[in-house]
Motif scaffolding. Structure first.
Motif, PDB file in Angstrom:
ATOM      1  N   ARG A 259       0.828  -1.210   0.000  1.00  0.00           N
ATOM      2  CA  ARG A 259       0.000   0.000   0.000  1.00  0.00           C
ATOM      3  C   ARG A 259       0.862   1.260   0.000  1.00  0.00           C
ATOM      4  NH1 ARG A 259      -3.745  -1.125   5.029  1.00  0.00           N
ATOM      5  NH2 ARG A 259      -4.012   1.163   4.862  1.00  0.00           N
ATOM      6  N   MET A 260       1.942   1.245   0.765  1.00  0.00           N
ATOM      7  CA  MET A 260       2.805   2.426   0.826  1.00  0.00           C
ATOM      8  C   MET A 260       3.549   2.643  -0.488  1.00  0.00           C
ATOM      9  SD  MET A 260       4.177   1.933   4.744  1.00  0.00           S
ATOM     10  CE  MET A 260       5.277   3.357   4.726  1.00  0.00           C
ATOM     11  N   ILE A 261       3.990   1.551  -1.115  1.00  0.00           N
ATOM     12  CA  ILE A 261       4.648   1.673  -2.420  1.00  0.00           C
ATOM     13  C   ILE A 261       3.668   2.232  -3.450  1.00  0.00           C
ATOM     14  CG2 ILE A 261       5.604   0.346  -4.339  1.00  0.00           C
ATOM     15  CD1 ILE A 261       6.953  -1.461  -2.267  1.00  0.00           C
ATOM     16  N   ALA A 262       2.421   1.733  -3.418  1.00  0.00           N
ATOM     17  CA  ALA A 262       1.415   2.213  -4.364  1.00  0.00           C
ATOM     18  C   ALA A 262       1.130   3.704  -4.181  1.00  0.00           C
ATOM     19  CB  ALA A 262       0.125   1.409  -4.190  1.00  0.00           C
ATOM     20  N   ASP A 263       1.262   4.158  -2.934  1.00  0.00           N
ATOM     21  CA  ASP A 263       1.012   5.579  -2.650  1.00  0.00           C
ATOM     22  C   ASP A 263       2.263   6.432  -2.798  1.00  0.00           C
ATOM     23  OD1 ASP A 263      -1.580   4.932  -2.104  1.00  0.00           O
ATOM     24  OD2 ASP A 263      -1.392   5.040   0.078  1.00  0.00           O
ATOM     25  N   GLY A 264       3.393   5.814  -3.144  1.00  0.00           N
ATOM     26  CA  GLY A 264       4.624   6.564  -3.326  1.00  0.00           C
ATOM     27  C   GLY A 264       5.238   7.057  -2.028  1.00  0.00           C
ATOM     28  N   VAL A 265       4.984   6.371  -0.915  1.00  0.00           N
ATOM     29  CA  VAL A 265       5.515   6.779   0.380  1.00  0.00           C
ATOM     30  C   VAL A 265       6.909   6.192   0.573  1.00  0.00           C
ATOM     31  CG1 VAL A 265       5.201   6.656   2.887  1.00  0.00           C
ATOM     32  CG2 VAL A 265       3.209   6.959   1.380  1.00  0.00           C
ATOM     33  N   ALA A 266       7.865   7.010   0.935  1.00  0.00           N
ATOM     34  CA  ALA A 266       9.225   6.534   1.209  1.00  0.00           C
ATOM     35  C   ALA A 266       9.290   5.969   2.622  1.00  0.00           C
ATOM     36  CB  ALA A 266      10.214   7.692   1.067  1.00  0.00           C
ATOM     37  N   PHE A 267      10.024   4.900   2.775  1.00  0.00           N
ATOM     38  CA  PHE A 267      10.067   4.245   4.079  1.00  0.00           C
ATOM     39  C   PHE A 267      10.856   5.053   5.105  1.00  0.00           C
ATOM     40  CE2 PHE A 267       9.080   0.807   1.123  1.00  0.00           C
ATOM     41  CZ  PHE A 267       7.948   0.284   1.747  1.00  0.00           C
ATOM     42  N   ASP A 268      11.705   5.985   4.645  1.00  0.00           N
ATOM     43  CA  ASP A 268      12.394   6.828   5.611  1.00  0.00           C
ATOM     44  C   ASP A 268      11.478   7.915   6.177  1.00  0.00           C
ATOM     45  OD1 ASP A 268      12.192   8.524   3.452  1.00  0.00           O
ATOM     46  OD2 ASP A 268      14.350   8.686   3.095  1.00  0.00           O
ATOM     47  N   ALA A 269      10.228   7.961   5.690  1.00  0.00           N
ATOM     48  CA  ALA A 269       9.241   8.891   6.239  1.00  0.00           C
ATOM     49  C   ALA A 269       8.544   8.320   7.472  1.00  0.00           C
ATOM     50  CB  ALA A 269       8.195   9.240   5.181  1.00  0.00           C
ATOM     51  N   ILE A 270       8.844   7.073   7.796  1.00  0.00           N
ATOM     52  CA  ILE A 270       8.209   6.423   8.954  1.00  0.00           C
ATOM     53  C   ILE A 270       8.819   6.966  10.247  1.00  0.00           C
ATOM     54  CG2 ILE A 270       7.848   4.236  10.171  1.00  0.00           C
ATOM     55  CD1 ILE A 270       7.945   2.842   7.439  1.00  0.00           C
ATOM     56  N   SER A 271       7.977   7.451  11.131  1.00  0.00           N
ATOM     57  CA  SER A 271       8.458   7.950  12.422  1.00  0.00           C
ATOM     58  C   SER A 271       8.308   6.914  13.519  1.00  0.00           C
ATOM     59  CB  SER A 271       7.701   9.221  12.818  1.00  0.00           C
ATOM     60  OG  SER A 271       6.312   8.960  12.962  1.00  0.00           O
ATOM     61  N   GLU A 272       7.314   6.060  13.405  1.00  0.00           N
ATOM     62  CA  GLU A 272       7.060   5.063  14.453  1.00  0.00           C
ATOM     63  C   GLU A 272       6.221   3.928  13.902  1.00  0.00           C
ATOM     64  OE1 GLU A 272       5.909   5.983  18.810  1.00  0.00           O
ATOM     65  OE2 GLU A 272       3.997   5.445  17.853  1.00  0.00           O
ATOM     66  N   ILE A 273       6.466   2.725  14.441  1.00  0.00           N
ATOM     67  CA  ILE A 273       5.655   1.556  14.120  1.00  0.00           C
ATOM     68  C   ILE A 273       5.171   0.968  15.434  1.00  0.00           C
ATOM     69  CG2 ILE A 273       5.588  -0.735  13.059  1.00  0.00           C
ATOM     70  CD1 ILE A 273       7.999   0.162  11.348  1.00  0.00           C
ATOM     71  N   GLU A 274       3.902   0.663  15.508  1.00  0.00           N
ATOM     72  CA  GLU A 274       3.338   0.058  16.719  1.00  0.00           C
ATOM     73  C   GLU A 274       2.744  -1.306  16.383  1.00  0.00           C
ATOM     74  OE1 GLU A 274      -0.594   1.093  18.873  1.00  0.00           O
ATOM     75  OE2 GLU A 274       0.977   2.299  19.873  1.00  0.00           O
ATOM     76  N   ILE A 275       3.123  -2.309  17.155  1.00  0.00           N
ATOM     77  CA  ILE A 275       2.591  -3.665  16.998  1.00  0.00           C
ATOM     78  C   ILE A 275       1.766  -3.996  18.228  1.00  0.00           C
ATOM     79  CG2 ILE A 275       3.137  -6.116  16.806  1.00  0.00           C
ATOM     80  CD1 ILE A 275       5.783  -5.297  15.467  1.00  0.00           C
ATOM     81  N   GLY A 276       0.503  -4.334  18.035  1.00  0.00           N
ATOM     82  CA  GLY A 276      -0.347  -4.825  19.115  1.00  0.00           C
ATOM     83  C   GLY A 276      -0.595  -6.303  18.912  1.00  0.00           C
ATOM     84  N   THR A 277      -0.349  -7.121  19.934  1.00  0.00           N
ATOM     85  CA  THR A 277      -0.454  -8.559  19.768  1.00  0.00           C
ATOM     86  C   THR A 277      -0.763  -9.231  21.105  1.00  0.00           C
ATOM     87  OG1 THR A 277       0.649 -10.496  18.786  1.00  0.00           O
ATOM     88  CG2 THR A 277       2.040  -8.950  20.027  1.00  0.00           C
ATOM     89  N   TYR A 278      -0.589 -10.536  21.183  1.00  0.00           N
ATOM     90  CA  TYR A 278      -0.898 -11.313  22.389  1.00  0.00           C
ATOM     91  C   TYR A 278       0.368 -11.499  23.227  1.00  0.00           C
ATOM     92  CZ  TYR A 278       0.751 -14.775  19.021  1.00  0.00           C
ATOM     93  OH  TYR A 278       1.490 -15.432  18.075  1.00  0.00           O
ATOM     94  N   GLN A 279       0.196 -11.887  24.486  1.00  0.00           N
ATOM     95  CA  GLN A 279       1.302 -11.890  25.427  1.00  0.00           C
ATOM     96  C   GLN A 279       2.402 -12.867  25.049  1.00  0.00           C
ATOM     97  OE1 GLN A 279       1.639  -9.706  28.039  1.00  0.00           O
ATOM     98  NE2 GLN A 279       3.728 -10.517  28.074  1.00  0.00           N
ATOM     99  N   ALA A 280       2.062 -14.057  24.579  1.00  0.00           N
ATOM    100  CA  ALA A 280       3.094 -15.047  24.264  1.00  0.00           C
ATOM    101  C   ALA A 280       4.042 -14.540  23.187  1.00  0.00           C
ATOM    102  CB  ALA A 280       2.464 -16.373  23.834  1.00  0.00           C
ATOM    103  N   ALA A 281       3.523 -13.783  22.232  1.00  0.00           N
ATOM    104  CA  ALA A 281       4.393 -13.219  21.193  1.00  0.00           C
ATOM    105  C   ALA A 281       5.398 -12.255  21.809  1.00  0.00           C
ATOM    106  CB  ALA A 281       3.558 -12.507  20.135  1.00  0.00           C
TER     107      ALA A 281
END
Length: 421
Positions: A259-281
């Motif tokens: 989706r980001m490639i299709a929108d022409g977004v550069a990956f160095d524009a990412i300021s933060e990534i958040e992962i929400g998951t289960y405790q064992a992970a």
């Protein structure tokens, strides 16, 4: 037992044996092969227990073997090596092997579903529940009666062991777990065939497995829903060579990358990534800095960085160059326990990934199930393609013939020759 069950067992057997072949092409795989060769007599038939140990250890190295979610057990790396080693020793047919594999997956998964979540925080379920699966597969091949099979299971359970302590340093111990579990089941069944007895109440006894290692065991789970489909068909196949706990994140990350490639977004524009998951992970894969291939395979942070930036999440995506390239992005990853994925585990392994840009824009994707789960299965062609990739990684000769031979066992074909020992 239907022809569809046998076909499924053949595909899972193909996956496990291809993993064993591929596992040779690794540092621990070379050590295991060296150990086996140094202790094998050149003019003797290899001992079935030692063969099972070798195949089991090799199968679990590359983190591409199967996983049964509700039990958190990797049944293939224990059950298939045990069944293959014994079937080869006794010259049995492919159908006998596949029937044994179905029974072995059932035992390992059902005991695993009974141990409770607290067990997994310290004990590696594949190592502790795997011997039961290997023993029942071996009992099936050796045609043990109910009493002898009970003795085999009792003695296999008494050998259950395997701790998560290796994760602190990335030691090679996890592969030892799979090999030992496979060998323990073979030994227990072979001895039971000669009249060697074992404890009937190894699971529920006052000094048994549940009392010793399972603070919140659910013993009834072992026999619950006997009319349910075979647990083998409830087992997931991994499309990516990393801990299964990272796969919902990788799956969501690949969607976000497109989706980001299709929108022409550069990956160095990412300021933060958040992962929400289960405790064992989080317990197993919250690893902000990965200093080796193996640590990267157990890192949610590296996995999402690789999924977002690498064209393909393959073996190279966890190597030195990829870790260096992904390091800055991995450092911007935050992980947390989140609903509904925490409550849904272990029946469902999922999560949500949110990518935040410096502009304030966000991209988000979530998965309730990961690719390769029964709810999102790989196709037959995808499973065969994965096996061929693994066989090529292990430099297997005549890989197409090997694939055809393994899959042909469902219709009465003979066992293939692996040429691994």
């Amino acid at each position: 037992m239907t022809s569809a069950d046998l076909d499924a067992a053949a595909l899972f057997t193909l996956d496990a044996l291809a993993n064993s072949v591929a596992g040779r092409n690794s540092a621990p795989g070379r050590i295991l092969s060296q150990w086996f060769g140094a202790n094998a007599a050149s003019n003797a038939v290899p001992d079935a227990g030692r063969v099972a140990f070798l195949l089991g250890g090799l199968c679990h190295i590359l983190e591409t073997d199967d996983l049964h979610r509700e039990s958190v057990v990797h049944p293939g790396c224990v059950v298939v090596p045990a069944a293959f080693a014994l079937a080869e020793k006794h010259g049995l047919g492919g159908r006998d092997l596949l029937i044994a594999v179905l029974h072995g997956f059932e035992a390992a998964a059902r005991v695993g579903m009974a141990v409770g979540p607290a067990h997994y925080r310290i004990w590696h379920n594949t190592a502790t529940c795997g011997p039961f699966g290997a023993a029942l597969a071996a009992a099936s091949l050796l045609k043990l009666d109910d009493d002898a099979a009970m003795h085999a299971l009792g003695n296999a359970g008494s050998q259950s062991s395997g701790l998560w302590q290796f994760l602190e340093t990335g030691a090679m111990t996890k592969h030892l777990h799979a090999g030992h579990a496979a060998e323990a089941g073979v030994r227990a069944a072979e001895l039971a065939s000669l009249g060697f007895t074992g404890p009937a109440r190894i699971l529920e006894g006052e000094k048994g497995f549940f009392r010793a290692t399972c603070p919140d065991a659910d013993p009834d789970a072992v026999m619950r829903a006997p009319e349910a489909p075979w647990q083998l068909v409830r087992t997931s196949i991994k499309p990516w060579p990393s801990c299964r706990h990272t796969h919902p994140t990788i799956d969501a990350g690949e969607e976000l990358r497109a989706r980001m490639i299709a929108d022409g977004v550069a990956f160095d524009a990412i300021s933060e990534i958040e992962i929400g998951t289960y405790q064992a992970a989080l317990d197993v894969c919250d690893r902000p800095v990965a200093t080796s291939d193996y640590e990267a395979k157990f890192s949610l942070q590296h996995s999402i960085a690789a999924a977002l930036t690498c064209p393909l999440v393959d073996f190279e995506a966890f190597g030195d160059a990829a870790r260096t390239a992904c390091g800055p992005l991995a450092a911007r990853v935050k992980v947390k326990r989140a609903e509904p994925w925490a409550a849904a585990y272990p029946a469902s392994w999922g999560g949500r990934v949110v990518v935040r840009l410096a502009s304030g824009a966000e991209y988000a994707a979530e998965r309730m199930h990961a690719k390769g789960d029964p709810e999102a299965p790989l196709s037959r062609d995808e499973m065969i393609a994965k096996a061929r990739m693994l066989l090529a990684h292990g430099d297997a000769q005549c890989s197409d013939r090997l694939v055809d031979a393994i899959l042909g066992m469902a219709s009465g074909g003979v066992l293939p020759h692996l040429n691994l020992y």
